[in-house]
Design a protein around this motif. Structure first.
Motif, PDB file in Angstrom:
ATOM      1  N   THR A   1      -6.280   5.231  -9.419  1.00  0.00           N
ATOM      2  CA  THR A   1      -6.158   4.163  -8.431  1.00  0.00           C
ATOM      3  C   THR A   1      -7.305   3.168  -8.532  1.00  0.00           C
ATOM      4  O   THR A   1      -7.097   1.967  -8.360  1.00  0.00           O
ATOM      5  CB  THR A   1      -6.097   4.754  -7.015  1.00  0.00           C
ATOM      6  OG1 THR A   1      -5.039   5.703  -6.969  1.00  0.00           O
ATOM      7  CG2 THR A   1      -5.845   3.694  -5.983  1.00  0.00           C
TER       8      THR A   1
ATOM      9  N   SER B   1      -5.762   6.222  -1.454  1.00  0.00           N
ATOM     10  CA  SER B   1      -5.607   7.040  -2.656  1.00  0.00           C
ATOM     11  C   SER B   1      -6.246   8.411  -2.486  1.00  0.00           C
ATOM     12  O   SER B   1      -5.676   9.426  -2.904  1.00  0.00           O
ATOM     13  CB  SER B   1      -6.239   6.337  -3.847  1.00  0.00           C
ATOM     14  OG  SER B   1      -6.370   7.212  -4.927  1.00  0.00           O
TER      15      SER B   1
ATOM     16  N   THR C   1      -6.669  -0.661  -9.082  1.00  0.00           N
ATOM     17  CA  THR C   1      -7.173  -1.611  -8.086  1.00  0.00           C
ATOM     18  C   THR C   1      -8.089  -2.639  -8.728  1.00  0.00           C
ATOM     19  O   THR C   1      -8.008  -3.834  -8.419  1.00  0.00           O
ATOM     20  CB  THR C   1      -7.916  -0.863  -6.965  1.00  0.00           C
ATOM     21  OG1 THR C   1      -7.034   0.085  -6.384  1.00  0.00           O
ATOM     22  CG2 THR C   1      -8.402  -1.803  -5.896  1.00  0.00           C
TER      23      THR C   1
ATOM     24  N   ALA D   1       0.834  -1.212   0.000  1.00  0.00           N
ATOM     25  CA  ALA D   1       0.000   0.000   0.000  1.00  0.00           C
ATOM     26  C   ALA D   1       0.864   1.255   0.000  1.00  0.00           C
ATOM     27  O   ALA D   1       0.534   2.237  -0.675  1.00  0.00           O
ATOM     28  CB  ALA D   1      -0.935  -0.017   1.209  1.00  0.00           C
TER      29      ALA D   1
ATOM     30  N   MET E   1      -7.537   0.661  -0.457  1.00  0.00           N
ATOM     31  CA  MET E   1      -6.730   1.320  -1.484  1.00  0.00           C
ATOM     32  C   MET E   1      -7.364   2.615  -1.952  1.00  0.00           C
ATOM     33  O   MET E   1      -6.666   3.599  -2.193  1.00  0.00           O
ATOM     34  CB  MET E   1      -6.493   0.374  -2.669  1.00  0.00           C
ATOM     35  CG  MET E   1      -5.546  -0.765  -2.355  1.00  0.00           C
ATOM     36  SD  MET E   1      -4.016  -0.271  -1.539  1.00  0.00           S
ATOM     37  CE  MET E   1      -3.267   0.760  -2.752  1.00  0.00           C
TER      38      MET E   1
END
Length: 152
Positions: free
Chosen positions: A76, A131, A80, A29, A127
């Protein structure tokens, strides 16, 4: 007797493995966040004349920050989603075709790789949250840009 009482060293090793996997997830991460920061900084450097023009035409800095933050979150989200699809496919292949065999000393004959919905949702939420925070903090550089000098 339970197996936990008979094999305390194995139980300790499994707990240590869980912590190691948690730390590896944190490191991944962090790497993703640093990559997002670098990508957004390159984007802001490339678009600084556009930002200066928008500001000269009356757009507020907060609006610019929101737009660039949305760009970072969109990048992102796409990354992801691609990673989740790839990980789900690989875990399905590992579970279905038993690609990684284990020696006879283990109770199971292959490495299990089960991807459940809660893991997918947790990864996506974490995530995207990281982000969002990273993108918002990175776009704080827009306030520090000397936009009048850029327009010159």
């Amino acid at each position: 007797f339970s197996w936990q009482e008979l094999y305390p060293a194995l139980l300790d090793a499994l707990k240590l493995e869980r912590w190691a996997m948690f730390l590896i997830l944190i490191l991944v991460a962090c790497i993703a966040s640093i990559t997002t920061i670098a990508l957004l900084m390159m984007y802001m450097f490339h678009q600084r004349a556009t930002f200066a023009l928008f500001t000269a035409m009356g757009m507020r800095t907060v609006q610019l920050r929101v737009i660039v933050t949305l760009v970072g979150v969109a990048i992102t989200c796409m990354a992801t989603a691609a990673g989740i699809v790839l990980a789900t496919g690989i875990s399905f292949l590992l579970e279905q075709y038993k690609l990684i065999a284990l020696p006879d000393i283990y109770y199971i004959d292959h490495v299990p790789a089960h991807m459940d919905v809660s893991t997918v949702i947790l990864v996506i939420c974490l995530m995207n949250g990281v982000s969002l925070i990273t993108s918002w903090l990175t776009t704080g550089l827009i306030k520090k840009m000397n936009l009048a000098q850029i327009l010159r």
